[in-house]
Motif scaffolding. Sequence first.
Motif, PDB file in Angstrom:
ATOM      1  N   ILE A  39       0.891  -1.203   0.080  1.00  0.00           N
ATOM      2  CA  ILE A  39       0.058  -0.077   0.082  1.00  0.00           C
ATOM      3  C   ILE A  39       0.836   1.315  -0.004  1.00  0.00           C
ATOM      4  CG2 ILE A  39      -1.703   1.305   1.406  1.00  0.00           C
ATOM      5  CD1 ILE A  39      -2.701  -1.245   2.186  1.00  0.00           C
ATOM      6  N   VAL A  40       1.799   1.292   0.917  1.00  0.00           N
ATOM      7  CA  VAL A  40       2.799   2.285   0.906  1.00  0.00           C
ATOM      8  C   VAL A  40       3.629   2.679  -0.396  1.00  0.00           C
ATOM      9  CG1 VAL A  40       4.970   3.449   2.047  1.00  0.00           C
ATOM     10  CG2 VAL A  40       2.914   2.191   3.449  1.00  0.00           C
ATOM     11  N   VAL A  91      -3.613   8.639   2.291  1.00  0.00           N
ATOM     12  CA  VAL A  91      -2.656   9.090   3.215  1.00  0.00           C
ATOM     13  C   VAL A  91      -1.168   9.325   2.738  1.00  0.00           C
ATOM     14  CG1 VAL A  91      -1.587   9.228   5.556  1.00  0.00           C
ATOM     15  CG2 VAL A  91      -4.050   9.092   5.166  1.00  0.00           C
ATOM     16  N   CYS A  92      -0.850   7.980   2.306  1.00  0.00           N
ATOM     17  CA  CYS A  92       0.577   7.818   1.655  1.00  0.00           C
ATOM     18  C   CYS A  92       0.840   8.679   0.432  1.00  0.00           C
ATOM     19  CB  CYS A  92       0.853   6.549   1.286  1.00  0.00           C
ATOM     20  SG  CYS A  92       0.916   5.256   2.681  1.00  0.00           S
ATOM     21  N   PHE A  93      -0.119   9.057  -0.503  1.00  0.00           N
ATOM     22  CA  PHE A  93      -0.308   9.788  -1.497  1.00  0.00           C
ATOM     23  C   PHE A  93      -0.174  11.116  -1.045  1.00  0.00           C
ATOM     24  CE2 PHE A  93      -2.676  12.847  -4.172  1.00  0.00           C
ATOM     25  CZ  PHE A  93      -1.661  12.743  -5.323  1.00  0.00           C
ATOM     26  N   ALA A  97       3.229  13.744  -1.729  1.00  0.00           N
ATOM     27  CA  ALA A  97       3.145  14.644  -2.859  1.00  0.00           C
ATOM     28  C   ALA A  97       3.000  15.915  -2.104  1.00  0.00           C
ATOM     29  CB  ALA A  97       1.660  14.363  -3.537  1.00  0.00           C
ATOM     30  N   SER A  98       3.158  15.925  -0.740  1.00  0.00           N
ATOM     31  CA  SER A  98       2.818  17.389   0.037  1.00  0.00           C
ATOM     32  C   SER A  98       3.708  18.521  -0.130  1.00  0.00           C
ATOM     33  CB  SER A  98       2.923  16.858   1.577  1.00  0.00           C
ATOM     34  OG  SER A  98       3.877  16.398   1.962  1.00  0.00           O
ATOM     35  N   PRO A  99       5.087  18.042  -0.370  1.00  0.00           N
ATOM     36  CA  PRO A  99       5.801  19.322  -0.898  1.00  0.00           C
ATOM     37  C   PRO A  99       5.167  20.290  -1.934  1.00  0.00           C
ATOM     38  CG  PRO A  99       7.131  17.454  -0.288  1.00  0.00           C
ATOM     39  CD  PRO A  99       5.719  17.011  -0.586  1.00  0.00           C
ATOM     40  N   TYR A 100       4.742  19.564  -3.229  1.00  0.00           N
ATOM     41  CA  TYR A 100       4.147  20.347  -4.376  1.00  0.00           C
ATOM     42  C   TYR A 100       3.094  20.694  -4.186  1.00  0.00           C
ATOM     43  CZ  TYR A 100       2.127  20.698  -9.152  1.00  0.00           C
ATOM     44  OH  TYR A 100       1.540  21.217 -10.016  1.00  0.00           O
ATOM     45  N   LEU A 101       2.177  19.989  -3.279  1.00  0.00           N
ATOM     46  CA  LEU A 101       0.904  20.775  -2.991  1.00  0.00           C
ATOM     47  C   LEU A 101       0.984  22.021  -2.115  1.00  0.00           C
ATOM     48  CD1 LEU A 101      -0.930  17.160  -1.950  1.00  0.00           C
ATOM     49  CD2 LEU A 101      -1.352  18.439  -4.118  1.00  0.00           C
TER      50      LEU A 101
END
Length: 400
Positions: A39-40, A91-93, A97-101
Amino acid sequence: PFFFRYSGAVLTESLYYFLVASIAFLALKAYASGGLVWIVSLGFAIAMSYLTRPEAVGFLLVFMAWTLLVAPSPGCRSMPRRVLIALLAGVCFIVFASPYLVALRKELGRWELSKKAYVNAGAEDKDAVKTGLDKPTWKPNRYSLASLAESPLSVAKTAALGLLVSLGKFQQSLNPLLFLLALWGFTRRGLKDYPWNRNFHLLSYILFYFALVFPFFKMSARYSSHMIPIALPWAAHGLVCVGDWLSHRERLRKINRTWLAVVFVIVMAGLVLDGALLSERRGRTVQKEVGLWLKRNGVKGEKVMSAKIHEAFYAGMEAVIYRDRDPEKISDTARSKAVRYVVVDEEMERLYPDFLERFERYGFKPLGLWRQGADKIWVLENERLERAVIGNGGERGVAK
């Protein structure tokens, strides 16, 4: 990512094909086993695909829907566990991807997945592009969930027609022969325990993009080709099934192997030559010529403004992309960003027949015209820039 900060050294197609194949493999593993590692890994692969091409977030939506609605086998997975798997993948996604978001949030002032297109939950924006198959590609595609819900028949019509058009584009990009083999391989069991569940899982990704993504944003053979990594195993299985079927024909067994080898060579030659003979790439050739000319004759360290990235890539210069082909807006943006070279094509001539006169009034002089067939490219120089030497020996533009 291209629509956040351009890098001409990164061309997305090859990387995206690899990531789509990885997602297909990891999605089957994560769906069947529900293991944490799978999943991760799937969340990471989808995040990397999203950073390559923003529409890849659709893989996550389909995986979550499939996990919540369909169990790997009857009664083997409880609903709480299904919800846990879907949430963990999401959540893993977000984590990867959080730095770009976050960077996108700072630039736009709102949470968005892409600058290329977006869907919001509020009322339709006055500049929103309506659903349909003939929208100009340079405008951001904007949709509101409220407006889509108000016209379900229009949405269904667009999705159904778009699915058919996407399938037509897909058989062109995959190759008609491979497309038929893929259909044969998907429908032909060939095994006693044919894995229908897994095959429909993979098919759902293709149908999602062909019916619910491409018709509302952009349909082309190029974009439909992104699903080729999922379909190739079906084509391979179809070829094996055809071989098995032929091997059981008594008449075919008597054919000399030399003739079979000749037929094989002809088929392979057709597969290789199909794309080369049918695909028109003259526009890219002109773009390459323009870019190399700028590299030889242009001022080093300058910026190139164009509707495409190719000229700047071949010129080795920083790219500034424009979407609105209004000469006044292009000129204003070029001056504000200290752009020296502006590249326009035959589409500009079609929209604004007097575009050269307009650009000259705004301080841009034409340097040359390149043409090949119906494709034309003009290069304009910003005369309101003066040259200033920088540390590495090159030159850059400074706005007067």
